[in-house]
Design an enzyme around this catalytic site. Sequence first.
Site, PDB file in Angstrom:
ATOM      1  N   LYS A 100      74.339   2.700  93.945  1.00  0.00           N
ATOM      2  CA  LYS A 100      73.606   1.678  93.396  1.00  0.00           C
ATOM      3  C   LYS A 100      74.530   0.623  92.839  1.00  0.00           C
ATOM      4  CE  LYS A 100      71.376   4.275  90.336  1.00  0.00           C
ATOM      5  NZ  LYS A 100      71.920   5.612  90.904  1.00  0.00           N
ATOM      6  N   THR A 101      75.283   1.214  92.019  1.00  0.00           N
ATOM      7  CA  THR A 101      76.306   0.114  91.259  1.00  0.00           C
ATOM      8  C   THR A 101      77.057  -0.537  92.549  1.00  0.00           C
ATOM      9  OG1 THR A 101      76.410   1.511  89.462  1.00  0.00           O
ATOM     10  CG2 THR A 101      78.157  -0.127  89.601  1.00  0.00           C
TER      11      THR A 101
ATOM     12  N   ASP B 182      71.952  -3.400  86.319  1.00  0.00           N
ATOM     13  CA  ASP B 182      72.370  -2.198  86.677  1.00  0.00           C
ATOM     14  C   ASP B 182      71.608  -1.281  85.689  1.00  0.00           C
ATOM     15  OD1 ASP B 182      73.448   0.122  87.967  1.00  0.00           O
ATOM     16  OD2 ASP B 182      75.626  -0.273  87.267  1.00  0.00           O
ATOM     17  N   GLU B 183      71.586  -0.061  85.827  1.00  0.00           N
ATOM     18  CA  GLU B 183      70.835   1.085  84.974  1.00  0.00           C
ATOM     19  C   GLU B 183      69.613   0.498  84.326  1.00  0.00           C
ATOM     20  OE1 GLU B 183      72.572   4.063  84.497  1.00  0.00           O
ATOM     21  OE2 GLU B 183      74.621   3.630  85.017  1.00  0.00           O
TER      22      GLU B 183
ATOM     23  N   GLN C 259      67.579   9.143  85.396  1.00  0.00           N
ATOM     24  CA  GLN C 259      68.559   9.005  84.307  1.00  0.00           C
ATOM     25  C   GLN C 259      68.374   8.252  83.133  1.00  0.00           C
ATOM     26  OE1 GLN C 259      72.604   8.641  86.294  1.00  0.00           O
ATOM     27  NE2 GLN C 259      71.425   8.198  87.953  1.00  0.00           N
TER      28      GLN C 259
ATOM     29  N   ARG D 244      78.000  13.741  87.216  1.00  0.00           N
ATOM     30  CA  ARG D 244      79.276  12.630  86.983  1.00  0.00           C
ATOM     31  C   ARG D 244      80.603  13.359  87.767  1.00  0.00           C
ATOM     32  NH1 ARG D 244      77.221   8.730  86.706  1.00  0.00           N
ATOM     33  NH2 ARG D 244      75.420   9.928  87.030  1.00  0.00           N
TER      34      ARG D 244
HETATM   35  P1  ATP Z   1      75.015   6.478  89.154  1.00  0.00           P
HETATM   36  O1  ATP Z   1      73.524   6.602  89.257  1.00  0.00           O
HETATM   37  O2  ATP Z   1      75.593   7.601  88.481  1.00  0.00           O
HETATM   38  O3  ATP Z   1      75.163   4.823  88.378  1.00  0.00           O
HETATM   39  P2  ATP Z   1      75.476   4.987  91.493  1.00  0.00           P
HETATM   40  O4  ATP Z   1      74.148   5.232  92.387  1.00  0.00           O
HETATM   41  O5  ATP Z   1      75.648   3.818  90.705  1.00  0.00           O
HETATM   42  O6  ATP Z   1      75.542   6.209  90.515  1.00  0.00           O
HETATM   43  P3  ATP Z   1      78.072   4.418  92.638  1.00  0.00           P
HETATM   44  O7  ATP Z   1      78.630   4.718  91.306  1.00  0.00           O
HETATM   45  O8  ATP Z   1      77.739   2.930  93.091  1.00  0.00           O
HETATM   46  O9  ATP Z   1      76.592   5.148  92.574  1.00  0.00           O
HETATM   47  O10 ATP Z   1      78.629   5.372  93.824  1.00  0.00           O
HETATM   48  C1  ATP Z   1      79.093   6.754  93.718  1.00  0.00           C
HETATM   49  C2  ATP Z   1      80.288   6.943  94.337  1.00  0.00           C
HETATM   50  O11 ATP Z   1      80.059   7.019  95.864  1.00  0.00           O
HETATM   51  C3  ATP Z   1      81.491   5.752  94.001  1.00  0.00           C
HETATM   52  O12 ATP Z   1      82.571   6.700  94.123  1.00  0.00           O
HETATM   53  C4  ATP Z   1      81.263   4.878  95.285  1.00  0.00           C
HETATM   54  O13 ATP Z   1      82.432   4.457  95.653  1.00  0.00           O
HETATM   55  C5  ATP Z   1      80.791   6.056  96.397  1.00  0.00           C
HETATM   56  N1  ATP Z   1      80.087   5.288  97.572  1.00  0.00           N
HETATM   57  C6  ATP Z   1      78.909   4.672  97.457  1.00  0.00           C
HETATM   58  N2  ATP Z   1      78.438   4.306  98.666  1.00  0.00           N
HETATM   59  C7  ATP Z   1      79.486   4.784  99.558  1.00  0.00           C
HETATM   60  C8  ATP Z   1      79.501   4.507 101.094  1.00  0.00           C
HETATM   61  N3  ATP Z   1      78.684   4.116 101.674  1.00  0.00           N
HETATM   62  N4  ATP Z   1      80.629   5.443 101.513  1.00  0.00           N
HETATM   63  C9  ATP Z   1      81.672   5.993 100.646  1.00  0.00           C
HETATM   64  N5  ATP Z   1      81.574   6.035  99.404  1.00  0.00           N
HETATM   65  C10 ATP Z   1      80.375   5.333  98.906  1.00  0.00           C
HETATM   66 MG    MG Z   2      75.677   3.322  88.834  1.00  0.00          MG
END
Ligand code: ATP
Ligand code: MG
Length: 695
Positions: free
Chosen positions: A38-39, A227-228, A260, A615
């Site tokens: 997402k981020t 975000d969040e 979350q 995490r």
């Molecule tokens: P959270 O809910 O904990 O905030 P999130 O959904 O925001 O998580 P991110 O932090 O954006 O998730 O991504 C999680 C991890 O996966 C990061 O290390 C990111 O770089 C990696 N990642 C995300 N998308 C891809 C992709 N398409 N290919 C490879 N790595 C990825």
């Molecule tokens: Mg995130």
Amino acid sequence: AAPAEADLLIGLNAAQEEAVVLPLDAHAVILAGAGTGKTRVLTHRIAWAIEQGMDPASIVAVTFTNKAASEMRERLRALVGDAVAQNLRLGTFHSLGLKVLRRYGHILGFRNPERLSPMDQDESVALLRRVMKAYDAGIDLKIEKPRDHYGLIGHWKDKGLEPQQVRPQKEASRELTRHLYAAYEKEKFASQTVDFADLILLSNRLFRTREDIAKTFQKKLRMILVDEFQDTNPIQLEFIHHLSNTGKSVSTFVVGDDDQSIYGWRGADADIFQTFMNHHQPCELVRLEENYRCTSVVLDAANAVIQHNETRIGKNLWTQRQDVGPFGLSVYADGDREADAVAEQIGTALQQGASPKEIAILYRVNAMSRPLEKALIVRSIPYKVFGGLNFYQRREVKDAMAYLRLTADPRDDAAFMRAIAVPRRGIGAKTIEGWQTAARARGASVFDVVQGETKPAVAAFLHLLNDLRVAYRDAGLVGLAKACVFTTKLDEFYIETAKERGEECVENLRELISTAGVFHHRLRTGGIAQESIAHHPGDPLSEFITEAVMDSDAAVHLSKKAETVSLMTVHKAKGLEFPHVFVVGLEEGEFPKISPFRESNIEEERRLFYVAMTRSKYQLQMSYALSRWKFGREDTEMAGIDDAHSGEGGVSSRFLSEIPSHLFGDGIMVGDKKSLPSPVAINGRLRGSDAGDWW
Ligand code: ATP
Ligand code: MG
């Protein structure tokens, strides 16, 4: 040079790409589980918009912490270049609100708005205290506690209620709060300051009353990203609505995960996604299901746990990852052994080439950092308490330590000055300064100077010091530590804060008592080097104080290392990721936290646990302890003393039993010995002789 379009889309899966390249004026909700990117999508969406010609100055992105904002700016620097990233409006709700007020505060009557900076909670309570003292009808400050009233005022503010909007209250004390709220606002304005909640509240008021200003923002802005989003509260939502013209002229792009949502007590509401979509029609909904962060075993465990929640939108996370990282659950006899084992495992990981910054220890409550800090200090492992202070630097711990130091040496002026000021006993700062001057002139200590004082408050204080000495003589170090917390009424003083911080302070104070218990135990069982006892034969108190000072120094020193292991509460860990994650203190009552101060919300606790587990990028180690030295109660000398919390510790968290036992493979670890059929240990209450068999 701007990167080619294609570069921005490298490293995105199909669903992520779909979200990133949505039409630039579209509203969108990205609703997806932990670690699904997402981020990353939000960051790439910004880069994409710029790449498509959008002016970076017309983009606002809201993150949950300042740290997240600076990390996102770093990412964007790499994607779109320094100069461009510079112009983005990136920050937390509070930092954006502050910008609005500094710019337009003069309209609300601030004379130097560009210099505004918000008071912290202590300063706000102090202001309310002044208001209460000056209150016409007269208030007995011994009965009516400023912090209680402040708590309720804060609650109203979080809901966006201004004083005149709060309805008359049936209960007399609450009705008083309502009046105090108005007086507090007046006084605050008269002193030309703002509190934290004001940053958003006043910005909203400005936008509401001056449509032209709202319009100026709306005209400049093209896109708002959050975000969040699950933890956004109604007044923050209103803030977004003002900036975006309720989404009529500005595209809103929000990402989050209902699983979350962990700030229910701050007024955030998990239905927020539905509400948002209703208000922003048409709205695109993108779901991401592929998790890139965790190994499959971690993901299976996290999915299994969160499925126990009834109120959730529901998602299915999966991963392509085939690699397995260490995954385990361990049981320890007590919190110190747990901390020791965790530090030991961290030491091993470091030896095998891991960097300290790849490692995090997560706990539910701040007080749990203490044994962990100790275990890391002993091994000289660099660490930092993320988003907080190390144990001995916490205000309440320093306060209680001042009483301990005074018991050891009443002529310790620094300790005297600190102790006489907390809890407040109505002795003015001027009086105290006078003593100091007199002491200096006579080459004596403040303690010597006040001997002649006749003021009842001073006599009572000297009496208290005597009680502490008696407690030490009769009940030893642990008894003294208890007295320094309870007889001094430090606990009541901090409990007045009622809300989050007060509770945390008391937990830290109790942990200090436990520390004394552990110390005493070590002393008796020879865990402390004989030569160190030799300095102060027979005086555990001085030894204890010396060790605290040394640990405190070591903590400061270790935290300054370039790379550190992170210790933090689960709340602080949201959005972050680490290759090695340790989640400690998984006992019923601790996590889920059962609090005497507030009704616990098990589903929210479960979401917190879900945040904690997810995490981890590689290793996840969970653990719990059969006892936690609460109140130093394991000390046999103290066994006779009644202890409301003696039932605590020892029962594993219900969340652990929600993890399918086959995921633990070889069973769970008990101490450093292997393998016990997991269901027994996971569900059972292991105490006393039961526990004895296993180590
Ligand atoms: P959270 O809910 O904990 O905030 P999130 O959904 O925001 O998580 P991110 O932090 O954006 O998730 O991504 C999680 C991890 O996966 C990061 O290390 C990111 O770089 C990696 N990642 C995300 N998308 C891809 C992709 N398409 N290919 C490879 N790595 C990825
Ligand atoms: Mg995130």
